[in-house]
Scaffold this active site. Sequence first.
Site, PDB file in Angstrom:
ATOM      1  N   TYR A 169      -5.949   6.487  -7.401  1.00  0.00           N
ATOM      2  CA  TYR A 169      -5.877   5.903  -6.001  1.00  0.00           C
ATOM      3  C   TYR A 169      -7.619   5.419  -6.017  1.00  0.00           C
ATOM      4  O   TYR A 169      -8.530   6.491  -5.835  1.00  0.00           O
ATOM      5  CB  TYR A 169      -6.009   7.202  -4.471  1.00  0.00           C
ATOM      6  CG  TYR A 169      -6.162   6.693  -3.494  1.00  0.00           C
ATOM      7  CD1 TYR A 169      -5.152   6.232  -2.578  1.00  0.00           C
ATOM      8  CD2 TYR A 169      -7.584   7.015  -2.523  1.00  0.00           C
ATOM      9  CE1 TYR A 169      -5.239   6.124  -1.422  1.00  0.00           C
ATOM     10  CE2 TYR A 169      -7.225   7.046  -1.949  1.00  0.00           C
ATOM     11  CZ  TYR A 169      -6.319   6.314  -0.668  1.00  0.00           C
ATOM     12  OH  TYR A 169      -6.386   6.224   0.310  1.00  0.00           O
ATOM     13  N   TYR A 221       1.099  -1.257  -0.159  1.00  0.00           N
ATOM     14  CA  TYR A 221      -0.137   0.394   0.091  1.00  0.00           C
ATOM     15  C   TYR A 221       1.376   1.237  -0.028  1.00  0.00           C
ATOM     16  O   TYR A 221       1.450   0.845   0.484  1.00  0.00           O
ATOM     17  CB  TYR A 221      -1.029   0.046   1.326  1.00  0.00           C
ATOM     18  CG  TYR A 221      -2.345   0.787   1.609  1.00  0.00           C
ATOM     19  CD1 TYR A 221      -3.678   0.030   0.474  1.00  0.00           C
ATOM     20  CD2 TYR A 221      -2.346   2.528   1.466  1.00  0.00           C
ATOM     21  CE1 TYR A 221      -4.654   1.367   0.541  1.00  0.00           C
ATOM     22  CE2 TYR A 221      -2.744   3.050   1.176  1.00  0.00           C
ATOM     23  CZ  TYR A 221      -4.443   2.737   0.846  1.00  0.00           C
ATOM     24  OH  TYR A 221      -5.430   3.672   0.916  1.00  0.00           O
TER      25      TYR A 221
END
Lengths: 133, 389
Positions: B343, B293
Site C-alpha cells: 500500500y 484502486y
Amino acid sequence: MNASRIKPPMTEDNGWWWEEVGRDRLPIQRCTACSTLRHPPRPMCPRCRSMAWDFIEAAGRGTLFSYTVLHHPQFPGYDYPLTIAIVDLEEGGRICTQLVDCERDDIKIDMPLEMFIHEDADGFKLPMCRPAA
Amino acid sequence: MSTALHNTAAIAGIGQTTYSKCSGVSELALACEAVSRAIDDAGIEPGEVDGLVTYTLDSSDEVEVANSVGLGDLTLFSQINYGGGAAVGLVHQAAMAVATGSAKNVVVWRGMNGRSGKRMGQGVSGTIISSDIIHWSWYMVYGMLTPASWIAAFTTRYMHEYGATSEDLGRIAIAQRKFALNNPNAAGYGRPLTMDDYLASRLVAEPLRLYDCCQETDGGCALLITSVEHARDLRQKPAVIRGVCQASSRGQEQMTSFYRDDMTSLPEMELAARQVYAQSGLGPDDIDAACLYDAFTSEILVQLEAFGFCARGEAKDFIADGALEIGGRLPNNTHGGLLSEGYIHGVNNIAEGARLIRGTSCNQPEGVEHVLISSGVGVPTGAMILGQA
Ligand SMILES: [Zn+2]
C-alpha cells in the site's frame, strides 16, 4: 471499562446538535427558507443557499439501510463486536449510529428500528438504535 | 472537456524502494530514494526536474526532497488532498503543468512508513488524518474509525442489493495474490492464497475479512512525467497519458458518502470514467488491462460497473471466470495491487500501469495498448488512461 468514547469537537456547526441530544432529543436540521432537512448539519442549505435554519425533533422511527459489524481493530471506550447502522429516518434523511440489543443473526437490511438517546457512564449522551418494539 | 491533456504528457520514469513492514529509515529517506530512482530511470539529471507533487498526507515537504536529491529551480510544487483519492491526481497536476509549460519534468511521489509508522488501518483516532475534524467526528463518536469500517457499510448494501457473496470478494483477493507470487517486491510473494484461507480469515469489519483489506506498507514510489516529445528521447518507452482527471460528485464526503439515495454506486468514479473516455476517445472495450484502486476487494466490483465493463450489479458475474487474471478480459493489478503488493497509497498501481505499457510487468499480458488506472474509492478521486507512444 474506564476508557470513554472519543468525543466530538464542538463548533458553531455541530455543537447545537449535541446540546439537543444532551436534552434527550434527536434533532434534524431544517432550512427555514425551503424546509429541506439535512444531516449531518452544515451552515448553508445546498438546495437554496439559505443560512437560516432551525431543527425538528425526529420521532425516532427508521429502517436499517446498511450496517457493518466491527471486530478489529478494537478501540478503548467501545464494546465489540460493534454494530454500526446507517438508518433511514421516517422524516427523511439518514443517520449513522450504533445498533444495540440485537443478535447478530437478527440484523436484517430494512428492519424497523427505534432511535433512543444513550447515556455513557461519564454522562455523555448520543443517539443509538435498537429493533423496533 | 479538456483535450489539452490528451497525448500531451507521458510517464517517463518509475522509481520505487523496497516495500517492507519496517523500513528502518525515515519517510523522507523513502521519498528521496523513490524520486532519485525515477529520475535515473528516465535518464535525466536531477537539475532538470522543475516540478514536485505529492499527497497532503505525505510528511515530506517538496523542498526537503529537493534539497536531498539535489534538485534545482522548481516552478511547480503542489499537494493533493483525500488520501488515496490523490493518486492519479498527482499525475493530473503534473500533466497540467507540462501542458501549460509551468514545468517540464515533474516528479510525483508517495513515501510512507505505513506499517512501522502511522498505520492508516488503525483508524483516525489519535492523529486525525484530516483537518475535516467535524466530518470525522460523526463517525468517531461511534467507534467507526477505520477505512475498513467505512467501506464495509457500502459493501453490505451492495451485496444485499446485487447478491454478491464473500466468495466473489475472495476471487478478487486470490486473483491479485496470484500475480504477487511473481513479484519479489510484493508482500504476497511466496504466500499463495486459497479460497479456504480467504474464508477462514478473521472478520475485520463485516462483511470484510482480513484478505479483503490491503497491506500496510513501508515504502516509496515515484513517477517522472514530461512531455511526450521529450519522453521519446529518454531512456524508457513512454507511457502516454491519453486522458487524466480528478472527480468528486454531489453528496461526496471523505469516505462516508452515506447520505446519497444510492450506496451501491460511485458517482464520482462514473464522472472520472466519463472524463477519461471523452478525453481519450476510448471506451471500456478499448481497455486491455487495469490498475483499479484496491484498498478493499469490494471496491473493484463497483469500479468495474462505474467504468462500464459490465452493467450495475453484474460485476460478480464479470469476474466469475477469471476475467481479472492473465488471459482474462481485464487483467487487473498485475503486480498484486494494494492488496498483495503493498500500500503505497496507489502510486504503486500507477507505476504498474506504466510498466504494462512498457511491457515489463512481472505478469505481462500480451498486446496491451491501453491501461486504465483509478484513484481511491469513496473519496474525491480520479482516473487515467495510459497508452503506447
Ligand atoms: Zn433551503
